[in-house]
Write a protein that holds these residues in place. Structure first.
Motif, short mmCIF file in Angstrom:
data_model
loop_
_atom_site.label_atom_id
_atom_site.label_comp_id
_atom_site.label_asym_id
_atom_site.label_seq_id
_atom_site.Cartn_x
_atom_site.Cartn_y
_atom_site.Cartn_z
N LEU A 45 38.28 37.88 39.13
CA LEU A 45 37.82 38.58 40.32
C LEU A 45 36.79 39.63 39.97
O LEU A 45 35.74 39.75 40.61
CB LEU A 45 39.01 39.22 41.05
N THR A 47 34.99 39.72 37.23
CA THR A 47 33.81 39.02 36.70
C THR A 47 32.94 38.52 37.84
O THR A 47 31.70 38.64 37.79
CB THR A 47 34.24 37.87 35.80
N ASP A 48 33.56 37.96 38.86
CA ASP A 48 32.80 37.51 40.03
C ASP A 48 32.11 38.69 40.71
O ASP A 48 30.96 38.59 41.13
CB ASP A 48 33.73 36.81 41.03
N ARG A 49 32.81 39.81 40.79
CA ARG A 49 32.23 40.95 41.52
C ARG A 49 31.02 41.50 40.80
O ARG A 49 29.97 41.73 41.41
CB ARG A 49 33.28 42.05 41.69
N ASP A 52 28.17 38.97 41.08
CA ASP A 52 27.50 39.04 42.38
C ASP A 52 26.61 40.27 42.47
O ASP A 52 25.47 40.20 42.94
CB ASP A 52 28.54 39.07 43.51
N ARG A 293 25.97 34.69 45.70
CA ARG A 293 27.08 34.82 44.76
C ARG A 293 26.61 34.40 43.36
O ARG A 293 25.90 33.42 43.20
CB ARG A 293 28.26 33.93 45.18
N HIS A 295 28.25 33.09 40.89
CA HIS A 295 28.73 31.79 40.40
C HIS A 295 27.95 30.63 41.00
O HIS A 295 28.08 29.50 40.53
CB HIS A 295 30.22 31.64 40.68
N GLU A 420 36.53 40.47 47.95
CA GLU A 420 35.23 39.81 48.01
C GLU A 420 34.92 39.04 46.73
O GLU A 420 33.88 39.21 46.10
CB GLU A 420 34.12 40.83 48.28
N ALA A 421 35.84 38.21 46.31
CA ALA A 421 35.62 37.35 45.14
C ALA A 421 36.41 36.07 45.35
O ALA A 421 37.28 35.98 46.21
CB ALA A 421 36.05 38.05 43.85
N ARG A 422 36.06 35.06 44.56
CA ARG A 422 36.74 33.77 44.68
C ARG A 422 38.20 33.88 44.31
O ARG A 422 38.54 34.37 43.23
CB ARG A 422 36.07 32.75 43.77
#
Length: 933
Positions: A45, A47-49, A52, A293, A295, A420-422
């Motif tokens: 989460l 890492t995604d944030r 992004d 995003r 990713h 707000e993440a996958r």
């Protein structure tokens, strides 16, 4: 009569009974699983944030002029070579019809619909319109003329002006009646900056040249302010809001003229056909930055390529014109971001893989501890006819009742902490933690109780002989790990990912697994070698006079033989901590070095002209300033042969030499640069850059200064860099030998402990530029990818250290009851409390030293293995071409030794604490507890 199976009738009571019998163990397992699941779920989460945020920052930094996709096409049937006639024989009807608002609106809707399905677009900032491709010279004499040259304007009829502008004066332009190519007058608006700089007001009439007709009169009806001047509507073509000064190409006098934009109503676009501006239709597609995003980077890159020259462009041509072309720099922005992402990803993965391995080992150690604690119970069940399948099923159900809700709780906490993440990767990570926690105890129990035993043989490290199966398994794992490390070393770890933005290639995974692989090798080797010194020291220790030493050595030899997992956890944690500390230290060193090279000191006060004579004294009084070195810089000094231009610095040799040593930028001895007593009779000794030294050698030569005077110098020293002038071609001389004009200081190089930047700027006033080393240091982080990667790395290293301590605690906890009973028995035989403490400490030291020394050597080997190919420049600095050069990974002694010493300190502390606690509880209670066990 049907009789129910006894196993089915007691399955649920078994689980309830076990949880009620050992609530503390269940609660500890739940806490361990919840924390581990939280960390495992939070990692993807987070890492995604930051991924992004990094992509959004990249697009925001690039600006709409680079990130907007522009489609453009000439009017239908419009051919310049045919005398401005339509190819369909209808004169102007074809081109004019294609420029009218209805036709443009329909084509824009079709383009927006086709592109928006693949690329997230911002409809509020995307737009369409008609503009002239050339700048039209407007000869009206009342317009601003910097060098007596008339300004030039673009005619722009862009849709949505009313929604994106505030009216400052007048009214918005309108298209009255049906505008054609022969219309004589149209209305326009201008931005407030255009009006101010070009002397335009409401009611002004600008006469734009026509083609085969009278000039087109453009009446300004309004002056507007952009609502969002940095948005794509206004900034895709910044000329709409801000006029620019342009230099005439090839003009030796470098004359300049203004260029600006006149904003027409969309219905007035056909009037551009009567001008020589070459009108074109355009459609601007602005990406929705908030919807992008990290990713999705590979997919976004593919979509942009399709828009520029692919299927999406063909769809756009179907909706607009066969001649439609596309242009954007968004693909370059995405490629730059992908390179940054692919460079940072493998380094972060090193910490993630290491911490994940430690966490998995701790979960397995916890399961093994639970199995050892219940060894007698499980052996009794097997002796009474219990099957392995039934035993494993009950233990799995017992553990799942605790682990699954705890993992779900950790996942929920991670989702609440990071939104707000996958969620998919977080769910998979938490599920993996729950699965590992559930199967650890059953697998360990099944492995230990495959055969029914009434009596358990000794399994201590000094006497146990590993089975053939274990030997084969360890050899297989050892060979695989060595092969992977050798492949990594021979292949080189600097191979980039095959796909931009995808740090998950096999090469990157091999780099990330290197600490774990080296840890596996070290753990297997050390566990095999550990019994050898214990066996060798057992007989000599027996001849010692004291009882504590031989007894501690014998107790160390009685430690459990199944120590691979705890040792692997400790070695991996120590390796990851040392590697991570070295990475963070290398990043900090690279930034600090780049900041020093950029500033030349701890702070710099500089001006193109001579600084006030009292400024040096004012700067010395600023908090944090220790020393001030004045430097007079001549920026365009020219040697007499005129073949090159150099920068010359006049310095005080003693102070400047001290500054060079302090910054480690071209240090030198002051005597070599000091001018002789008779300054006017001989050449000045000079410190030169390599290029200047190669060109002029050591012979004296004259140098012309900015004021026309000459000075004779002779090169005495050569250095790659110097604090005052960086890496340009330079000469540094004693300023006491320079003329008065050249000797006046233009820069003050400041050294000290954290000079106050605000106070320096206040002392310098508005006539000088102030640069501070600490501010330059902080400025090298300009992407959330860099700062986020550092935070994730630090958190992963901290988590790995925590799990290492927990593995150590679990290992010591396994032997705690036996140690307590032993101390109680020995106390009844006359052992003092001090001797008891020494006994437990000495007993624990061999394993602690094994982990500490093994961890230090493993970390050193891993850093040496990876350092040739690990480039920290991308993580450390905001630009790829740094004046500090390539930032490489080096061994950090603090990161290498402190974790190892911490392991020894924690082990000794736990032993002392256990001895103290056992002494407080009393011998009788411990003897009874030991007998019960």
């Amino acid at each position: 009569m049907t009789v129910r199976s006894p196993e089915r009738r007691v399955a649920a009571p078994w689980v309830r009974t076990r949880l009620r019998t050992a609530p503390g163990a269940a609660a500890a397992l739940a806490l361990l699983v919840a924390v581990t699941a939280f960390l495992a779920a939070a990692l993807p989460l987070v890492t995604d944030r930051y991924g992004d945020a990094g992509l959004r920052r990249a697009l925001e930094t690039a600006g709409p002029d680079r990130t907007t996709v522009r489609l453009f096409a000439p009017p239908d049937g419009f051919v310049v070579e045919s005398g401005w006639q339509g190819t369909d024989g209808r004169g102007w009807d074809g081109p004019e019809a294609s420029l009218r608002p209805d036709a443009m609106r329909d084509s824009y809707a079709a383009v927006l619909a086709s592109a928006g399905r693949s690329l997230p677009l911002d409809p509020g900032q995307s737009t369409h319109g008609v503009r002239t491709t050339g700048k039209l010279t407007v000869p009206d004499p009342w317009l601003s003329r910097p060098d007596d040259l008339p300004p030039r304007f673009s005619l722009v009829a862009q849709h949505g002006l009313a929604d994106h502008a505030r009216l400052r004066a007048g009214r918005l332009p309108e298209a009255r009646g049906t505008v054609t190519a022969t219309t004589r007058t149209v209305e326009a608006a201008v931005s407030s900056e255009t009006a101010r700089k070009l002397n335009i007001g409401v009611g002004s009439v600008l006469h734009v040249p026509g083609t085969g007709r009278a000039p087109l009169a453009v009446r300004v009806t309004g002056i507007v302010d952009p609502r969002a001047p940095r948005g794509a509507y206004w900034s895709t073509d910044p000329l709409l809001r801000t006029p620019g000064l342009v230099t005439v190409p090839g003009d030796p006098e470098r004359s300049r003229y203004w260029i600006g934009a006149l904003l027409l109503a969309p219905g007035a676009a056909p009037a551009m056909l009567g001008t020589p501006g070459g009108p074109e239709r355009y459609w601007q597609l602005a990406p929705s930055v908030s919807a992008l995003r990290g990713h999705d980077l590979p997919r976004l890159t593919s979509v942009v390529a399709s828009l520029v020259s692919g299927p999406l462009l063909r769809q756009a041509r179907t909706a607009t014109s066969p001649d439609t072309e596309a242009d954007t720099s968004l693909d370059d922005v995405l490629a730059d971001h992908a390179r940054l992402r692919s460079a940072i990803g493998p380094l972060v993965s090193v910490a993630v893989f290491g911490t994940g391995t430690v966490a998995a080992a701790v979960l397995l150690v916890a399961g093994g501890l639970a199995a050892d604690r219940r060894r007698a119970e499980l052996a009794l069940l097997r002796a009474r006819g219990g099957s392995l399948r039934g035993l494993a099923g009950r233990l799995l159900a017992e553990t799942a009742v605790v682990a699954v809700p705890a993992a779900a709780l950790g996942l929920a906490a991670a989702r609440l902490a990071v939104r707000e993440a996958r969620p998919s990767h977080a769910v998979a990570a938490a599920a993996a933690v729950a699965l590992l926690a559930c199967v650890a105890l059953p697998l360990r129990a099944v492995a230990a109780h495959r055969a029914v035993r009434v009596r358990t043989a000794r399994e201590d490290v000094a006497s146990v002989r590993p089975s053939r199966r274990r030997t084969v398994a360890e050899l297989t794992l050892f060979v695989l790990a060595v092969g992977a490390v050798v492949a990594l070393r021979t292949r080189g770890v600097s191979d980039g990912p095959e796909e931009a933005g995808a740090p998950g290639t096999s090469g990157d995974q091999l780099v990330s697994l290197a600490p774990v692989l080296v840890g596996v090798i070290a753990a297997l080797v050390l566990v095999r070698l550990y019994p050898l010194p214990l066996r060798g020291l057992a007989r000599p220790a027996g001849r010692l006079r004291g009882v504590v030493g031989p007894l501690a050595l014998a107790r160390a030899g009685r430690a459990s033989g199944s120590a691979v997992l705890p040792l692997l956890a400790l070695l991996t944690a120590l390796t990851t901590a040392a590697f991570g500390g070295s990475v963070l230290s290398g990043v900090a060193d690279a930034r600090d070095r780049a900041a020093v090279l950029a500033v030349g000191a701890d702070a710099r006060v500089a001006s193109l002209r001579a600084l006030p004579s009292d400024l040096a004294d004012r700067v010395r009084r600023v908090p944090g300033v220790r020393e001030v070195t004045p430097v007079g810089i001549t920026y365009f000094a020219q040697p007499q042969d005129g073949q090159m231009t150099v920068q010359m610095a006049g310095v005080d040799p003693a102070g400047y030499a001290a500054l060079s040593r302090h910054t480690d930028i071209g240090p030198f001895g002051p005597d070599a640069l000091r001018a002789s007593g008779d300054s006017g009779t001989g050449p000045l000794p000079a410190l030169a850059s390599p290029a200047v030294a190669d060109h002029y050698g050591t012979r004296p030569f004259a140098v012309r200064l900015d004021d026309g005077s000459f000075v004779t110098v002779r090169i005495a020293l050569v250095r790659e860099r110097t604090p005052a002038l960086g890496d340009q071609d330079f000469l540094v001389v004693d300023r006491s030998g320079l003329p008065a004009h050249a000797a006046r200081p233009t820069s003050l190089l400041v050294t000290g402990a954290h000079p106050d930047g605000a106070a320096l700027r206040e002392a310098a006033g508005g006539g000088a530029q102030v640069r501070v080393r600490a501010e330059e240091f902080a400025g090298h982080v300009d992407s959330p990818l860099q700062s986020g990667a550092e935070r994730v790395y630090a958190a992963a290293v901290a988590a790995g250290a925590g799990y290492a301590v927990l593995a150590l605690l679990l290992t010591l906890l396994r032997a705690a009851p036996e140690r307590a009973a032993l101390l109680a028995r020995l106390r009844t035989m006359g052992l003092t409390r001090a001797q008891g403490r020494r006994l437990l400490v000495l007993e624990s030291l061999p394993q602690a030293l094994l982990a500490a020394i093994g961890g230090t050597l493993t970390a050193w080997a891993t850093i040496r293995l990876l350092s040739p190919g690990v480039d920290l420049t991308t993580v450390a600095l905001s630009v790829s071409s740094s004046p500090a050069g390539r930032a490489v990974l080096r061994t950090d002694p603090v990161s290498l030794l402190v974790p190892a010493l911490a392991v020894v300190a924690v082990t000794v502390g736990i032993a002392v604490a256990q001895a103290w606690w056992t002494g407080r509880r009393g011998s009788v209670r411990e003897l009874r507890a030991g007998d019960a066990r």
